[in-house]
Structure formats: structure tokens, C-alpha cells
Design an enzyme around this catalytic site. Structure first.
Site, PDB file in Angstrom:
ATOM      1  N   ARG A   1       0.845  -1.175   0.000  1.00 40.51           N
ATOM      2  CA  ARG A   1       0.000   0.000   0.000  1.00 40.51           C
ATOM      3  C   ARG A   1       0.890   1.237   0.000  1.00 40.51           C
ATOM      4  O   ARG A   1       1.920   1.284   0.671  1.00 40.51           O
ATOM      5  CB  ARG A   1      -0.931   0.022   1.220  1.00 40.51           C
ATOM      6  CG  ARG A   1      -2.117  -0.927   1.110  1.00 40.51           C
ATOM      7  CD  ARG A   1      -3.098  -0.480   0.031  1.00 40.51           C
ATOM      8  NE  ARG A   1      -4.293  -1.310  -0.031  1.00 40.51           N
ATOM      9  CZ  ARG A   1      -4.463  -2.337  -0.837  1.00 40.51           C
ATOM     10  NH1 ARG A   1      -3.469  -2.694  -1.645  1.00 40.51           N
ATOM     11  NH2 ARG A   1      -5.596  -3.008  -0.844  1.00 40.51           N
TER      12      ARG A   1
ATOM     13  N   GLU B   1      -2.837   7.763  -4.063  1.00 36.71           N
ATOM     14  CA  GLU B   1      -3.282   7.148  -5.309  1.00 36.71           C
ATOM     15  C   GLU B   1      -4.645   7.679  -5.731  1.00 36.71           C
ATOM     16  O   GLU B   1      -5.531   7.813  -4.888  1.00 36.71           O
ATOM     17  CB  GLU B   1      -3.338   5.637  -5.094  1.00 36.71           C
ATOM     18  CG  GLU B   1      -3.420   4.806  -6.334  1.00 36.71           C
ATOM     19  CD  GLU B   1      -3.183   3.328  -6.047  1.00 36.71           C
ATOM     20  OE1 GLU B   1      -4.017   2.519  -6.485  1.00 36.71           O
ATOM     21  OE2 GLU B   1      -2.183   2.994  -5.389  1.00 36.71           O
TER      22      GLU B   1
ATOM     23  N   HIS C   1      -0.752   0.376 -10.234  1.00 39.45           N
ATOM     24  CA  HIS C   1      -1.422  -0.585  -9.361  1.00 39.45           C
ATOM     25  C   HIS C   1      -1.892  -1.826 -10.134  1.00 39.45           C
ATOM     26  O   HIS C   1      -3.079  -2.135 -10.221  1.00 39.45           O
ATOM     27  CB  HIS C   1      -2.610   0.054  -8.647  1.00 39.45           C
ATOM     28  CG  HIS C   1      -2.966  -0.631  -7.360  1.00 39.45           C
ATOM     29  ND1 HIS C   1      -3.358   0.044  -6.235  1.00 39.45           N
ATOM     30  CD2 HIS C   1      -2.971  -1.945  -7.005  1.00 39.45           C
ATOM     31  CE1 HIS C   1      -3.601  -0.801  -5.256  1.00 39.45           C
ATOM     32  NE2 HIS C   1      -3.369  -2.025  -5.705  1.00 39.45           N
TER      33      HIS C   1
END
Length: 319
Positions: free
Chosen positions: A238, A267, A285
Site C-alpha cells: 500500500r 493514489e 497498481h
């Protein structure tokens, strides 16, 4: 029939599985659903199948109302879900561990190779149309054989990454809240160390720990300065585990040699300083982005929702 709200686009097979037993309201827009629209749609739902782009908090749970029984997250990470708020309201929260292990480990190894061998730089050079010529010192990278991989978070994805790295001749050290099975440790030749030692001895540091208050900015300026100047950082976990501003400064100043990122602190925004650097590989991602994996994730989320709606224990509850 219960009403199931799906907050984003998921594979048709999972939608069909849910529709076989329940009424399904699935968002079909090309982009993520807006917050106001999401709050409107969840009203009266008994199940929510959520994506990591949606924040499941007290506001959303209250908007859904007292009929809500389950939030089935289509992700292994669940930092987008306020689990205590779910528990307080008697709502079961679930995630999708296991099914994305190999796909994410593949991306981690891909980032290791891209960063250490400067593959991103080479690809950009070719596409730019600049003149180039082979030479003994042209785009020299770093070999993996005999180097040390430090894995932070030795769960399923960390172990799968270690297996791949071992096949490339790397030695494994790891830091984790608990030790791994002795047989797996022996198979991998993995040694458990604390984070300070891992940072000091590793040639590549790969992050696989869950995100939460304890791991927010786990890797910041102090930790980056403790790494070797020749070392690389890879993050497929993350984004907020890494202080992006500190990472950009470390890369710019040569405190570490390079990095590979698949996730970002804010993000989908990426720190502007990272975009200006050649020694960092940036992916959007893609950790679980295979047809097979995303289908398996959605099907598991559907199974979780269906189980709770039928009064059974879900396959993969959180906690």
C-alpha cells in the site's frame, strides 16, 4: 431476494452468481462511482460488494441502513474499510486473500528486475527515438545473484516473492510480526531479523506488510538513509507505507540506487518529484491485474456476500 450493491465494475461471472439468488445493483460507469451516487445507491442494501476505490466508513454504513449484513471487499487489503464501524453495526466485513498471491508476487519480482536492470530507462530511451549505441558501460544495472532480498511482511505474498527471488539466486531475510513456519523458512533459507538490520543488509527491500496506523510511513527518511547506497526499494503493498516525498529525495540525492512502485501514497496521484526521476519504475497498481486473478477475487467476494446473506460463515472474514 436481498438487494446487493456492487460499487464498481467486476467480472460478469461474479455478477451472474449474485443475480442467481439476489437483486443486484452494479455500477457500470467507466470511472469510479462518485461519493454522492454511492451513498444514494446503498440505501436499503443488505450486501455491499466494494472495491478498494470506495471508502466504507460510518457515513456509508449509516446511509445503507439497518438491513446491511455484509461488506465484501474485492481486495486482500482493507484499509478502505472502517472495520470497527462495521463491527459496531453488526456488519460482517470480508476480503479476498490468497487468490491474488501469485499475481502480486509476479509484479514484485518484475519491479525488482526492472529497477535493478534499468529496464524502464532502456524502454523509454528506445521509444524516445534518441540515438543510442551499445557499449561496455551503457545502462549498467545490478545483478541479483548472491544479493540479499529483505522482505517486510512475510505473509503469503511475501513468501511467494521470496520463492521467486530464490530462483534468481537471492538470499532472503525478512521482518514480520511473527515467524513463519520452520519448514517454509528452511525451504527459502530465510532468516528473520528486525527492521533495522533488514534495511542495513538488504540489496533489495520489498514491502508486503498490511497498511494501518502502525505501518503509516514505515519507510521514511530515517529508514531510507539506513539502506545501502546501492540498494533498491520495491512497494507492491500500500502506498502510504512509504513517505513518497522522502523517497523522492533519497532517489534524487543517491541515498539509494533505485525503486519500483505499484502503489502510491495519494493514489492515483503520484508525487511530482518521482515523475522527474529516471531511477524509479512506476506502475499503475497492477499487482492483481490478470484476468484470472481479478475473476477469482470477484468470485470470492461474491461467495462471501452470498454466505452471509444465507446465514452462513463467509469463507474469508476480516479478523
Amino acid at each position: 431476494m436481498s438487494r446487493v450493491v456492487v460499487t464498481g465494475r467486476i467480472p460478469d461471472a461474479a455478477i451472474e452468481k449474485l443475480r442467481a439468488e439476489h437483486e443486484v445493483d452494479a455500477w457500470q460507469g467507466p470511472e469510479s462511482i462518485g461519493r454522492d451516487e454511492l451513498l444514494r445507491r446503498v440505501a436499503g442494501a443488505e450486501a455491499i460488494v466494494s472495491l478498494l476505490t470506495e471508502r466504507v466508513d460510518a457515513e456509508l454504513l449509516d446511509a445503507a441502513g439497518p438491513r446491511l449484513k455484509v461488506v465484501a471487499n474485492v481486495a486482500v487489503g482493507y484499509d478502505n474499510i472502517d472495520v470497527p464501524a462495521c463491527t459496531e453495526r453488526g456488519v460482517v466485513a470480508t476480503n479476498t486473500p490468497g487468490v491474488l498471491t501469485d499475481a502480486t508476487a509476479d509484479i514484485a519480482l518484475g519491479l525488482i528486475l526492472m529497477a535493478t536492470r534499468r529496464l524502464g530507462e532502456g524502454e523509454r530511451l528506445i521509444r524516445s527515438g534518441q540515438a543510442w549505441k551499445w557499449g561496455m558501460s551503457f545502462l549498467l544495472g545490478s545483478s541479483l545473484q548472491g544479493k540479499k532480498l529483505g522482505i517486510v511482511g512475510m505473509g503469503g505474498i511475501g513468501q511467494a516473492t521470496a520463492r521467486r527471488a530464490k530462483a534468481f539466486g537471492m538470499e532472503i531475510v525478512y521482518q514480520s510480526r511473527s515467524g513463519i513456519d520452520h519448514a517454509i523458512a528452511a525451504e527459502l533459507g530465510a532468516q528473520r531479523v528486525d527492521l533495522d538490520e533488514l534495511l542495513a543488509v538488504s540489496d533489495v527491500v520489498s514491502l508486503h506488510c498490511p497498511y494501518g496506523p502502525a505501518t503509516h510511513h514505515l519507510i521514511g527518511a530515517e529508514q531510507l538513509s539506513a539502506m545501502k547506497g546501492s540498494a533498491f526499494l520495491v512497494n507492491t503493498a500500500r502506498g502510504p507505507i512509504v513517505d513518497e516525498a522522502a523517497l523522492a529525495a533519497a532517489l534524487r540525492d543517491g541515498a539509494i540506487a533505485g525503486a519500483g512502485l505499484d502503489v502510491y501514497e495519494h493514489e492515483p496521484q503520484v508525487h511530482p518529484a518521482l515523475l522527474e526521476l529516471e531511477n524509479v519504475v512506476l506502475l499503475p497498481h497492477l499487482g492483481s491485474a490478470t484476468v484470472e486473478t481479478r475473476t477469482a477475487m470477484a468470485m470470492l467476494a461474491a461467495d462471501n456476500a452470498l454466505a452471509v446473506l444465507s446465514g452462513a460463515r463467509p469463507p474469508t472474514p476480516i479478523g
